[in-house]
Design an enzyme around this catalytic site. Sequence first.
Site, mmCIF file in Angstrom:
data_model
loop_
_atom_site.group_PDB
_atom_site.id
_atom_site.type_symbol
_atom_site.label_atom_id
_atom_site.label_comp_id
_atom_site.label_asym_id
_atom_site.label_seq_id
_atom_site.Cartn_x
_atom_site.Cartn_y
_atom_site.Cartn_z
ATOM 1 N N ASP A 128 31.593 58.737 -5.741
ATOM 2 C CA ASP A 128 32.949 58.119 -6.045
ATOM 3 C C ASP A 128 34.199 59.163 -5.501
ATOM 4 O OD1 ASP A 128 35.087 57.136 -7.314
ATOM 5 O OD2 ASP A 128 34.258 56.939 -9.127
ATOM 6 N N MET A 129 34.842 58.562 -4.733
ATOM 7 C CA MET A 129 36.061 59.363 -3.980
ATOM 8 C C MET A 129 37.101 59.797 -4.925
ATOM 9 S SD MET A 129 34.664 59.805 -1.220
ATOM 10 C CE MET A 129 33.066 59.305 -0.270
ATOM 11 N N GLY A 142 45.358 44.647 10.959
ATOM 12 C CA GLY A 142 46.306 43.614 10.178
ATOM 13 C C GLY A 142 45.255 43.065 8.976
ATOM 14 N N LEU A 143 45.263 41.713 8.786
ATOM 15 C CA LEU A 143 44.494 41.160 7.577
ATOM 16 C C LEU A 143 43.220 40.965 8.225
ATOM 17 C CD1 LEU A 143 44.272 40.108 4.738
ATOM 18 C CD2 LEU A 143 44.934 37.813 5.799
ATOM 19 N N SER A 195 52.144 53.044 -0.013
ATOM 20 C CA SER A 195 52.236 54.452 0.184
ATOM 21 C C SER A 195 51.134 55.405 0.684
ATOM 22 C CB SER A 195 52.738 55.000 -1.337
ATOM 23 O OG SER A 195 53.595 54.074 -2.067
ATOM 24 N N THR A 196 50.068 54.728 0.136
ATOM 25 C CA THR A 196 48.705 55.843 0.629
ATOM 26 C C THR A 196 48.660 55.946 1.847
ATOM 27 O OG1 THR A 196 47.237 53.962 0.216
ATOM 28 C CG2 THR A 196 47.677 55.063 -1.845
ATOM 29 N N THR A 220 37.560 40.495 5.156
ATOM 30 C CA THR A 220 36.557 40.957 4.206
ATOM 31 C C THR A 220 36.732 40.216 2.903
ATOM 32 O OG1 THR A 220 37.953 42.649 3.173
ATOM 33 C CG2 THR A 220 36.606 43.424 5.243
ATOM 34 N N TYR A 273 49.474 50.632 -2.410
ATOM 35 C CA TYR A 273 48.713 50.761 -1.510
ATOM 36 C C TYR A 273 49.405 51.157 0.063
ATOM 37 C CZ TYR A 273 45.766 48.821 2.540
ATOM 38 O OH TYR A 273 45.011 48.536 3.363
HETATM 39 P P1 NDP Z 1 36.236 46.833 0.995
HETATM 40 O O1 NDP Z 1 36.604 46.453 -0.340
HETATM 41 O O2 NDP Z 1 35.342 45.523 1.655
HETATM 42 O O3 NDP Z 1 35.216 48.023 1.010
HETATM 43 C C1 NDP Z 1 35.736 49.169 0.455
HETATM 44 C C2 NDP Z 1 34.780 50.214 0.566
HETATM 45 O O4 NDP Z 1 35.111 51.265 -0.145
HETATM 46 C C3 NDP Z 1 33.337 49.577 -0.208
HETATM 47 O O5 NDP Z 1 32.041 50.002 0.547
HETATM 48 C C4 NDP Z 1 33.408 50.294 -1.438
HETATM 49 O O6 NDP Z 1 32.032 50.193 -2.272
HETATM 50 C C5 NDP Z 1 34.159 51.488 -1.258
HETATM 51 N N1 NDP Z 1 34.656 52.164 -2.373
HETATM 52 C C6 NDP Z 1 35.673 51.569 -3.091
HETATM 53 N N2 NDP Z 1 36.302 52.494 -4.134
HETATM 54 C C7 NDP Z 1 35.552 53.374 -4.027
HETATM 55 C C8 NDP Z 1 35.686 54.642 -4.636
HETATM 56 N N3 NDP Z 1 36.066 54.985 -5.574
HETATM 57 N N4 NDP Z 1 34.448 55.733 -4.415
HETATM 58 C C9 NDP Z 1 33.654 55.475 -3.267
HETATM 59 N N5 NDP Z 1 33.938 54.302 -2.519
HETATM 60 C C10 NDP Z 1 34.767 53.379 -2.867
HETATM 61 O O7 NDP Z 1 37.495 47.111 2.025
HETATM 62 P P2 NDP Z 1 37.734 46.497 3.398
HETATM 63 O O8 NDP Z 1 36.564 46.589 4.292
HETATM 64 O O9 NDP Z 1 38.628 45.268 3.318
HETATM 65 O O10 NDP Z 1 38.751 47.793 4.002
HETATM 66 C C11 NDP Z 1 38.216 48.921 4.639
HETATM 67 C C12 NDP Z 1 39.670 49.922 5.214
HETATM 68 O O11 NDP Z 1 40.203 48.705 6.067
HETATM 69 C C13 NDP Z 1 40.147 50.201 4.252
HETATM 70 O O12 NDP Z 1 40.802 51.537 4.504
HETATM 71 C C14 NDP Z 1 41.616 49.213 4.192
HETATM 72 O O13 NDP Z 1 42.691 49.841 3.522
HETATM 73 C C15 NDP Z 1 41.732 49.065 5.490
HETATM 74 N N6 NDP Z 1 42.247 47.673 5.922
HETATM 75 C C16 NDP Z 1 41.513 46.393 5.510
HETATM 76 C C17 NDP Z 1 42.393 45.461 5.815
HETATM 77 C C18 NDP Z 1 41.840 43.955 5.385
HETATM 78 O O14 NDP Z 1 42.606 43.079 5.569
HETATM 79 N N7 NDP Z 1 40.549 43.901 4.901
HETATM 80 C C19 NDP Z 1 43.878 45.598 6.348
HETATM 81 C C20 NDP Z 1 44.255 46.775 6.702
HETATM 82 C C21 NDP Z 1 43.491 48.014 6.562
HETATM 83 P P3 NDP Z 1 31.964 50.468 -3.758
HETATM 84 O O15 NDP Z 1 32.717 49.450 -4.380
HETATM 85 O O16 NDP Z 1 30.530 50.364 -3.650
HETATM 86 O O17 NDP Z 1 32.204 52.030 -3.943
#
Ligand code: NDP
Length: 289
Positions: free
Chosen positions: A81-82, A205-206, A174-175, A209, A172
């Site tokens: 857990d991050m 972009g979007l 901000s991060t 997922t 979001y």
């Molecule tokens: P998802 O929600 O599909 O995946 C997120 C991943 O992070 C999962 O594997 C989840 O697994 C893990 N995760 C969530 N919370 C925690 C935690 N507390 N500790 C450890 N792992 C965690 O995200 P996306 O694939 O959509 O996004 C991936 C990246 O792309 C992100 O950085 C996002 O900001 C960026 N992005 C995505 C966009 C989009 O439209 N999809 C647009 C712009 C950027 P689990 O829940 O099992 O922990």
Amino acid sequence: KPETITPTAYDIVYDFAPESLRGAKVLVTGSSKGIGEQMAYHYARFGAKIVITARSKDTLQKVVEKCLSLGAQEAFYIAADMSNESDLDRVVDFALKKLGGLDYLVLNHIGSTRIAMWDGDVEHAKWLMKINFFSYIQMAWKALPSLEKNKGSLVIVSSLAGKMPSPLTAPYVSTKSALNGFFGSLRHELAMKKSNVSISVCTLGLIDTETAMSKVKGKVNMPAYPATEAALNIIITGATRQPELFYPWFTYIWTLTKDWIPSFTDYVVQRSYNYNFICLTHTTIHSMT
Ligand code: NDP
């Protein structure tokens, strides 16, 4: 080249050599689903050695099995857990030990957040910062000595939201802005030290997922792009040691026009969000509480 991969502008412009990833030692965070999962599969097809991590152990196990069937030389998972500080070093140590070092650290995970008007919840913003920002800088620092030794790469998955603030996602945004600032600065410092490590910051972009699509449904009017293609572009950007990726291409145009023609950008951003829907939901929730 794996059959699912078609040449992109990146292959041609940056002369990507897929064989450079054969046997590469890679740690990808947030890789149980979404873009991270797709990155794990691409690295596997390229014959890399990978460690994946997220919280859900069962899902990770399935992803590891698929990675091995796709051609990964080695594949391991570690549930973590991050938001938990002690998990961060534990994950990097695990990858260093299992793979015998790291060539790529791909930081991709995100904590869950709502698409809604800012409601003053500072605790949520702090929590999100911990997962989306502080964990990234701690893991990057921990992995740097090994990346330095291996002429490796740090790959940071950021967002257009970090370049061009959008409404309804203030914590979001901000991060992601913090990531862009921190790793932009660190890149200069590594260059000043003549470091071997490259940093790639990826502006997305979007992307279609499950998480993103369920959150934007009815609220955002903008096209979504395939996660598998986004994942491949991220990998190629890291492998070719490019400082930045803009995917899809128009995220670059938006980033530029934000400063050149701010009133146009404001217009486009506000047109992209379904204000009536959001205001209605906001009012309904507040009248219920
Ligand atoms: P998802 O929600 O599909 O995946 C997120 C991943 O992070 C999962 O594997 C989840 O697994 C893990 N995760 C969530 N919370 C925690 C935690 N507390 N500790 C450890 N792992 C965690 O995200 P996306 O694939 O959509 O996004 C991936 C990246 O792309 C992100 O950085 C996002 O900001 C960026 N992005 C995505 C966009 C989009 O439209 N999809 C647009 C712009 C950027 P689990 O829940 O099992 O922990």
